[in-house]
Design a protein around this motif. Sequence first.
Motif, PDB file in Angstrom:
ATOM      1  N   GLY A 163       1.045  -1.144  -0.350  1.00 22.85           N
ATOM      2  CA  GLY A 163       0.085  -0.369   0.247  1.00 22.85           C
ATOM      3  C   GLY A 163       0.801   1.334  -0.288  1.00 22.85           C
ATOM      4  N   ARG A 164       2.164   1.109   0.099  1.00 21.57           N
ATOM      5  CA  ARG A 164       2.959   2.244   0.261  1.00 21.57           C
ATOM      6  C   ARG A 164       3.644   3.044  -1.378  1.00 21.57           C
ATOM      7  N   LEU A 165       3.647   2.548  -2.396  1.00 23.38           N
ATOM      8  CA  LEU A 165       4.156   2.622  -3.365  1.00 23.38           C
ATOM      9  C   LEU A 165       2.743   1.527  -5.223  1.00 23.38           C
ATOM     10  N   PRO A 166       3.207   2.393  -5.912  1.00 20.57           N
ATOM     11  CA  PRO A 166       2.118   2.485  -6.871  1.00 20.57           C
ATOM     12  C   PRO A 166       2.410   1.541  -7.640  1.00 20.57           C
ATOM     13  N   LEU A 167       0.845   0.333  -7.657  1.00 17.12           N
ATOM     14  CA  LEU A 167       0.787  -0.984  -8.082  1.00 17.12           C
ATOM     15  C   LEU A 167       2.187  -1.669  -8.927  1.00 17.12           C
ATOM     16  N   LEU A 168       2.090  -1.172 -10.216  1.00  9.49           N
ATOM     17  CA  LEU A 168       2.966  -1.690 -11.538  1.00  9.49           C
ATOM     18  C   LEU A 168       4.570  -1.542 -11.008  1.00  9.49           C
ATOM     19  N   ILE A 169       4.349  -0.198 -10.182  1.00 13.24           N
ATOM     20  CA  ILE A 169       5.970   0.066  -9.853  1.00 13.24           C
ATOM     21  C   ILE A 169       6.505  -1.572  -8.782  1.00 13.24           C
ATOM     22  N   LEU A 170       5.745  -1.756  -7.504  1.00 14.69           N
ATOM     23  CA  LEU A 170       5.851  -3.157  -7.295  1.00 14.69           C
ATOM     24  C   LEU A 170       5.385  -4.187  -7.678  1.00 14.69           C
ATOM     25  N   ILE A 171       5.613  -4.726  -9.242  1.00 13.47           N
ATOM     26  CA  ILE A 171       5.392  -5.446 -10.024  1.00 13.47           C
ATOM     27  C   ILE A 171       6.470  -5.992 -10.915  1.00 13.47           C
ATOM     28  N   ILE A 172       6.900  -4.504 -11.068  1.00  8.93           N
ATOM     29  CA  ILE A 172       8.336  -4.642 -11.906  1.00  8.93           C
ATOM     30  C   ILE A 172       9.199  -4.847 -10.446  1.00  8.93           C
ATOM     31  N   LEU A 173       9.419  -4.147  -9.809  1.00  3.38           N
ATOM     32  CA  LEU A 173      10.071  -4.625  -8.715  1.00  3.38           C
ATOM     33  C   LEU A 173      10.297  -6.051  -8.243  1.00  3.38           C
ATOM     34  N   ALA A 174       9.096  -6.410  -8.228  1.00  2.00           N
ATOM     35  CA  ALA A 174       8.828  -8.262  -7.748  1.00  2.00           C
ATOM     36  C   ALA A 174       9.046  -9.052  -8.947  1.00  2.00           C
ATOM     37  N   LEU A 175       8.993  -8.990 -10.233  1.00  2.00           N
ATOM     38  CA  LEU A 175       9.549 -10.180 -11.133  1.00  2.00           C
ATOM     39  C   LEU A 175      10.933  -9.033 -11.108  1.00  2.00           C
ATOM     40  N   GLY A 176      11.562  -8.532 -11.351  1.00  2.00           N
ATOM     41  CA  GLY A 176      12.707  -8.214 -10.723  1.00  2.00           C
ATOM     42  C   GLY A 176      13.735  -9.113 -10.116  1.00  2.00           C
ATOM     43  N   VAL A 177      13.341  -9.232  -8.725  1.00  2.00           N
ATOM     44  CA  VAL A 177      13.758  -9.395  -7.521  1.00  2.00           C
ATOM     45  C   VAL A 177      13.679 -10.755  -7.671  1.00  2.00           C
ATOM     46  N   LEU A 232      13.391 -16.709  -1.415  1.00  2.00           N
ATOM     47  CA  LEU A 232      14.635 -15.233  -0.683  1.00  2.00           C
ATOM     48  C   LEU A 232      13.762 -13.854  -1.594  1.00  2.00           C
ATOM     49  N   SER A 233      12.749 -13.992  -2.380  1.00  2.00           N
ATOM     50  CA  SER A 233      12.799 -12.605  -2.462  1.00  2.00           C
ATOM     51  C   SER A 233      12.049 -11.295  -2.040  1.00  2.00           C
ATOM     52  N   LEU A 234      10.897 -11.735  -0.914  1.00  4.99           N
ATOM     53  CA  LEU A 234       9.698 -11.495  -0.497  1.00  4.99           C
ATOM     54  C   LEU A 234      11.237 -10.433   0.363  1.00  4.99           C
ATOM     55  N   PRO A 235      11.736 -11.118   1.390  1.00  3.36           N
ATOM     56  CA  PRO A 235      12.610 -10.395   2.331  1.00  3.36           C
ATOM     57  C   PRO A 235      12.955  -9.111   1.224  1.00  3.36           C
ATOM     58  N   VAL A 236      13.545  -8.892   0.574  1.00 11.10           N
ATOM     59  CA  VAL A 236      14.604  -8.365  -0.875  1.00 11.10           C
ATOM     60  C   VAL A 236      12.943  -7.358  -1.115  1.00 11.10           C
ATOM     61  N   ILE A 237      11.791  -8.013  -1.603  1.00 12.88           N
ATOM     62  CA  ILE A 237      11.396  -6.834  -2.035  1.00 12.88           C
ATOM     63  C   ILE A 237      10.303  -5.860  -0.531  1.00 12.88           C
ATOM     64  N   ARG A 238      10.290  -6.316   0.123  1.00 16.53           N
ATOM     65  CA  ARG A 238       9.909  -5.134   1.670  1.00 16.53           C
ATOM     66  C   ARG A 238      11.009  -4.433   2.222  1.00 16.53           C
ATOM     67  N   VAL A 239      12.590  -4.484   2.172  1.00 16.96           N
ATOM     68  CA  VAL A 239      13.095  -3.833   2.326  1.00 16.96           C
ATOM     69  C   VAL A 239      13.546  -2.855   1.144  1.00 16.96           C
ATOM     70  N   THR A 240      13.584  -3.110  -0.555  1.00 22.41           N
ATOM     71  CA  THR A 240      13.711  -2.262  -1.422  1.00 22.41           C
ATOM     72  C   THR A 240      12.246  -1.579  -1.598  1.00 22.41           C
ATOM     73  N   SER A 241      11.279  -2.122  -1.657  1.00 18.27           N
ATOM     74  CA  SER A 241      10.167  -0.966  -1.788  1.00 18.27           C
ATOM     75  C   SER A 241       9.901   0.222  -0.894  1.00 18.27           C
ATOM     76  N   ARG A 242      10.404  -0.363   0.605  1.00 20.41           N
ATOM     77  CA  ARG A 242      10.585   0.660   0.696  1.00 20.41           C
ATOM     78  C   ARG A 242      10.908   1.485   1.323  1.00 20.41           C
ATOM     79  N   GLY A 243      12.652   1.412   0.414  1.00 17.65           N
ATOM     80  CA  GLY A 243      13.350   2.494  -0.010  1.00 17.65           C
ATOM     81  C   GLY A 243      12.158   3.097  -1.417  1.00 17.65           C
ATOM     82  N   ILE A 244      12.052   2.861  -1.984  1.00 12.05           N
ATOM     83  CA  ILE A 244      11.402   3.274  -2.841  1.00 12.05           C
ATOM     84  C   ILE A 244      10.562   3.737  -2.620  1.00 12.05           C
TER      85      ILE A 244
END
Length: 219
Positions: A68-82, A113-125
């Motif tokens: 809920g803290r950043l645009p959905l499209l950005i979250l999707i792109i981030l998750a796919l990349g990680v 493995l991706s979930l904690p990385v997505i959490r930290v990265t999305s918080r920064g974005i």
Amino acid sequence: MSALTDILLAPDVRPFAAAAAIMVALGGIELLATLVGFSISELVGKEVTVEADHGNGLGGLFLWINAGRLPLLILIILALGVFSIAGFFLQGLAHGVGLSVPVSIAALAAAALSLPVIRVTSRGIARIIPRDETYAVDEADFIGHVAEVSIGPLDQGLPGRVRLKDVFGNWHSLVARASPESTPLPVGASVLLVDRDAKSFIAISAPADLIAQQRSDRA
């Protein structure tokens, strides 16, 4: 085929290659669309809101990765990349020690493995990405405010974007076009938002006294 192509098309990394291809395609289309004043985020939703309680594990997971803290499209792109990077890393590590890991197991391990990385990265974005017009204040409150053209120029054709700071100190990126009577408004110009239609805000060149007042308010 080249060695790189052989690697990317290998069956044991195919899900990760597909994720990378989708990520690049979405990112490229979004970039091109933004250059002409449009955004895929406007179609798929600027933000995703998740309501979760202790009995809703999926909702809790989405909240945990800051859905809920950043645009959905950005979250999707981030998750796919990680996910793609994690998958290639795991399979490369397995091949390096002479192991053959089934693709289904590798995909599950990469997702975990991706979930904690997505959490930290999305918080920064989320801390640096500009919020859109519906965050913290009502969009009608922006009419009468001075903004700066960030993607333009603004004219009567395709819309561009302007940015402004609300009374809470949050920056907003808004879709806007010039009024029918206005000359084109270049990137960097200060504009006054005078109206809004169904698709965008309407802007004119900001009077000098309003620009001076805005600068004094920021000082």
